[in-house]
Structures are given as C-alpha cells and as structure tokens.
Design a protein around this motif. Structure first.
Motif, PDB file in Angstrom:
ATOM      1  N   TYR A  41      15.416 -31.859 -14.192  1.00 25.97           N
ATOM      2  CA  TYR A  41      14.619 -30.992 -13.326  1.00 25.97           C
ATOM      3  C   TYR A  41      14.911 -29.521 -13.621  1.00 25.97           C
ATOM      4  N   LEU A  42      16.189 -29.159 -13.734  1.00 28.22           N
ATOM      5  CA  LEU A  42      16.542 -27.765 -13.993  1.00 28.22           C
ATOM      6  C   LEU A  42      15.966 -27.274 -15.320  1.00 28.22           C
ATOM      7  N   ARG A  43      16.031 -28.105 -16.360  1.00 25.27           N
ATOM      8  CA  ARG A  43      15.466 -27.714 -17.660  1.00 25.27           C
ATOM      9  C   ARG A  43      13.964 -27.435 -17.535  1.00 25.27           C
ATOM     10  N   MET A  44      13.288 -28.220 -16.730  1.00 27.27           N
ATOM     11  CA  MET A  44      11.849 -28.006 -16.527  1.00 27.27           C
ATOM     12  C   MET A  44      11.573 -26.817 -15.610  1.00 27.27           C
ATOM     13  N   ALA A  45      12.395 -26.643 -14.585  1.00 27.46           N
ATOM     14  CA  ALA A  45      12.117 -25.653 -13.545  1.00 27.46           C
ATOM     15  C   ALA A  45      12.494 -24.227 -13.933  1.00 27.46           C
ATOM     16  N   GLU A  46      13.524 -24.049 -14.744  1.00 25.75           N
ATOM     17  CA  GLU A  46      13.983 -22.680 -15.035  1.00 25.75           C
ATOM     18  C   GLU A  46      12.897 -21.788 -15.620  1.00 25.75           C
ATOM     19  N   PRO A  47      12.103 -22.225 -16.608  1.00 24.84           N
ATOM     20  CA  PRO A  47      11.036 -21.333 -17.094  1.00 24.84           C
ATOM     21  C   PRO A  47       9.956 -21.070 -16.037  1.00 24.84           C
ATOM     22  N   ILE A  48       9.747 -22.031 -15.161  1.00 28.92           N
ATOM     23  CA  ILE A  48       8.770 -21.843 -14.085  1.00 28.92           C
ATOM     24  C   ILE A  48       9.301 -20.817 -13.097  1.00 28.92           C
ATOM     25  N   LEU A  49      10.578 -20.937 -12.736  1.00 31.62           N
ATOM     26  CA  LEU A  49      11.200 -19.944 -11.855  1.00 31.62           C
ATOM     27  C   LEU A  49      11.017 -18.546 -12.433  1.00 31.62           C
ATOM     28  N   ALA A  50      11.293 -18.397 -13.729  1.00 25.84           N
ATOM     29  CA  ALA A  50      11.203 -17.086 -14.382  1.00 25.84           C
ATOM     30  C   ALA A  50       9.781 -16.524 -14.279  1.00 25.84           C
ATOM     31  N   ALA A  86       6.575 -14.859  -0.665  1.00 22.82           N
ATOM     32  CA  ALA A  86       5.313 -15.283  -1.274  1.00 22.82           C
ATOM     33  C   ALA A  86       5.540 -15.891  -2.658  1.00 22.82           C
ATOM     34  N   ALA A  87       6.508 -15.374  -3.412  1.00 22.75           N
ATOM     35  CA  ALA A  87       6.802 -15.924  -4.740  1.00 22.75           C
ATOM     36  C   ALA A  87       7.290 -17.369  -4.621  1.00 22.75           C
ATOM     37  N   PHE A  88       8.087 -17.653  -3.601  1.00 22.86           N
ATOM     38  CA  PHE A  88       8.557 -19.023  -3.375  1.00 22.86           C
ATOM     39  C   PHE A  88       7.364 -19.936  -3.099  1.00 22.86           C
ATOM     40  N   LYS A  89       6.464 -19.501  -2.223  1.00 18.01           N
ATOM     41  CA  LYS A  89       5.278 -20.291  -1.879  1.00 18.01           C
ATOM     42  C   LYS A  89       4.413 -20.522  -3.108  1.00 18.01           C
ATOM     43  N   GLU A  90       4.179 -19.466  -3.905  1.00 15.79           N
ATOM     44  CA  GLU A  90       3.351 -19.599  -5.105  1.00 15.79           C
ATOM     45  C   GLU A  90       3.973 -20.583  -6.091  1.00 15.79           C
ATOM     46  N   TYR A  97       5.176 -26.751 -11.511  1.00 17.51           N
ATOM     47  CA  TYR A  97       6.366 -26.956 -10.679  1.00 17.51           C
ATOM     48  C   TYR A  97       6.283 -28.299  -9.958  1.00 17.51           C
ATOM     49  N   GLN A  98       5.108 -28.689  -9.532  1.00 13.97           N
ATOM     50  CA  GLN A  98       4.958 -29.964  -8.819  1.00 13.97           C
ATOM     51  C   GLN A  98       5.405 -31.142  -9.684  1.00 13.97           C
ATOM     52  N   VAL A  99       5.151 -31.072 -11.002  1.00  8.66           N
ATOM     53  CA  VAL A  99       5.604 -32.123 -11.911  1.00  8.66           C
ATOM     54  C   VAL A  99       7.134 -32.141 -11.944  1.00  8.66           C
ATOM     55  N   ALA A 100       7.742 -30.959 -12.116  1.00 13.81           N
ATOM     56  CA  ALA A 100       9.211 -30.867 -12.138  1.00 13.81           C
ATOM     57  C   ALA A 100       9.797 -31.307 -10.804  1.00 13.81           C
ATOM     58  N   GLN A 102       8.822 -33.506  -8.678  1.00 16.68           N
ATOM     59  CA  GLN A 102       8.882 -34.963  -8.516  1.00 16.68           C
ATOM     60  C   GLN A 102      10.153 -35.529  -9.155  1.00 16.68           C
ATOM     61  N   ILE A 103      10.543 -34.988 -10.302  1.00 17.44           N
ATOM     62  CA  ILE A 103      11.788 -35.424 -10.947  1.00 17.44           C
ATOM     63  C   ILE A 103      12.983 -34.965 -10.125  1.00 17.44           C
ATOM     64  N   GLY A 104      12.963 -33.700  -9.691  1.00 19.96           N
ATOM     65  CA  GLY A 104      14.057 -33.185  -8.866  1.00 19.96           C
ATOM     66  C   GLY A 104      14.221 -33.965  -7.581  1.00 19.96           C
ATOM     67  N   LYS A 105      13.111 -34.285  -6.958  1.00 21.93           N
ATOM     68  CA  LYS A 105      13.136 -35.050  -5.703  1.00 21.93           C
ATOM     69  C   LYS A 105      13.749 -36.431  -5.919  1.00 21.93           C
ATOM     70  N   SER A 106      13.441 -37.048  -7.046  1.00 18.30           N
ATOM     71  CA  SER A 106      13.964 -38.389  -7.313  1.00 18.30           C
ATOM     72  C   SER A 106      15.470 -38.384  -7.547  1.00 18.30           C
ATOM     73  N   ALA A 107      16.025 -37.213  -7.818  1.00 16.26           N
ATOM     74  CA  ALA A 107      17.460 -37.093  -8.088  1.00 16.26           C
ATOM     75  C   ALA A 107      18.295 -37.061  -6.813  1.00 16.26           C
ATOM     76  N   LEU A 108      17.670 -36.809  -5.677  1.00 16.91           N
ATOM     77  CA  LEU A 108      18.416 -36.460  -4.471  1.00 16.91           C
ATOM     78  C   LEU A 108      18.472 -37.575  -3.429  1.00 16.91           C
TER      79      LEU A 108
END
Length: 123
Positions: A41-50, A86-90, A97-100, A102-108
């Motif tokens: 999840y982090l590998r997928m999410a970090e570029p999206i966060l940026a 607003a950046a968090f909401k966007e 991000y929704q794809v990432a 789902q993977i992050g959610k499955s980890a928890l």
C-alpha cells in the motif's frame, strides 16, 4: 473494519482551515500478511500523496507500551502531513488512491485516524 465515520469526516471538512494538518495513523495489522500488504500500500500511495502535496513525516514500529491501565499497543504509527484538509479529501476521492486504499484496508485489523493541528507555542 476500516471506514470513516461519516459525521466526523464531515465535521473535519467543515472547518474552514487552510493550514497544514497532520494525520496520526495508529495501525494494527491483520496477522495473516498484513504488514506485507501495508508495505505494498505504501509503495502505491506515496506517489499519490506527493501529487496532493502530502508527505509522510514519520513511520515507526510500535514498541511495548510503558504505561499501566488499559493498554492498546499498535504495530505501526504514521504521521502524514497534508497541506490542507481539502487536500486530504481530494486524495481520498482520487480513483488511483481508492485502488491503493483497498490493499491498505486489507492489511489492517484496526486503525485510528486522528487529525492534528499545531498548537500555539508555549512561551
């Protein structure tokens, strides 16, 4: 189950606050491969966060809790800074991000998301 409280999320976004917000993430992993899925999840999410101006300020593994009472240890703590609410909401609404997510959610097994704003400095 990982989900937002609709009322708390709406209240968070209703605040007219253009200053940076830091999201405290307390994570407890699913014992069946959760830590590995979280890293994916982090590998997928970090570029999206940026893309949304967000950055991970801190990621650390939990150590044994040092206090008495009702103890709740966490596997990992993350501090993620967003330039504004607003950046968090966007980001949350972003299809990539929704794809990432789902993977992050499955980890928890459990999560706490606590938004933080900087307090006035002590003198």
């Amino acid at each position: 189950m990982v989900s937002f409280s609709a009322a708390a999320f709406a209240d968070f976004l209703a605040e007219d606050d253009d200053s940076a917000v830091v999201m405290l993430n307390l994570l407890r992993f699913d014992p069946d491969g959760g830590r590995e899925r979280h890293l994916e999840y982090l590998r997928m999410a970090e570029p999206i966060l940026a893309r949304f101006g967000a950055k991970i300020l801190f990621r650390g593994d939990g150590l044994p809790v040092l206090t008495d009472g009702e103890v709740q240890a966490w596997d990992v703590v993350l501090l993620v800074q967003y330039p504004a609410r607003a950046a968090f909401k966007e980001m949350v609404d972003d299809p990539d991000y929704q794809v990432a997510f789902q993977i992050g959610k499955s980890a928890l097994a459990d999560i706490v998301l606590q938004p933080l704003k900087q307090s006035a400095r002590l003198m």
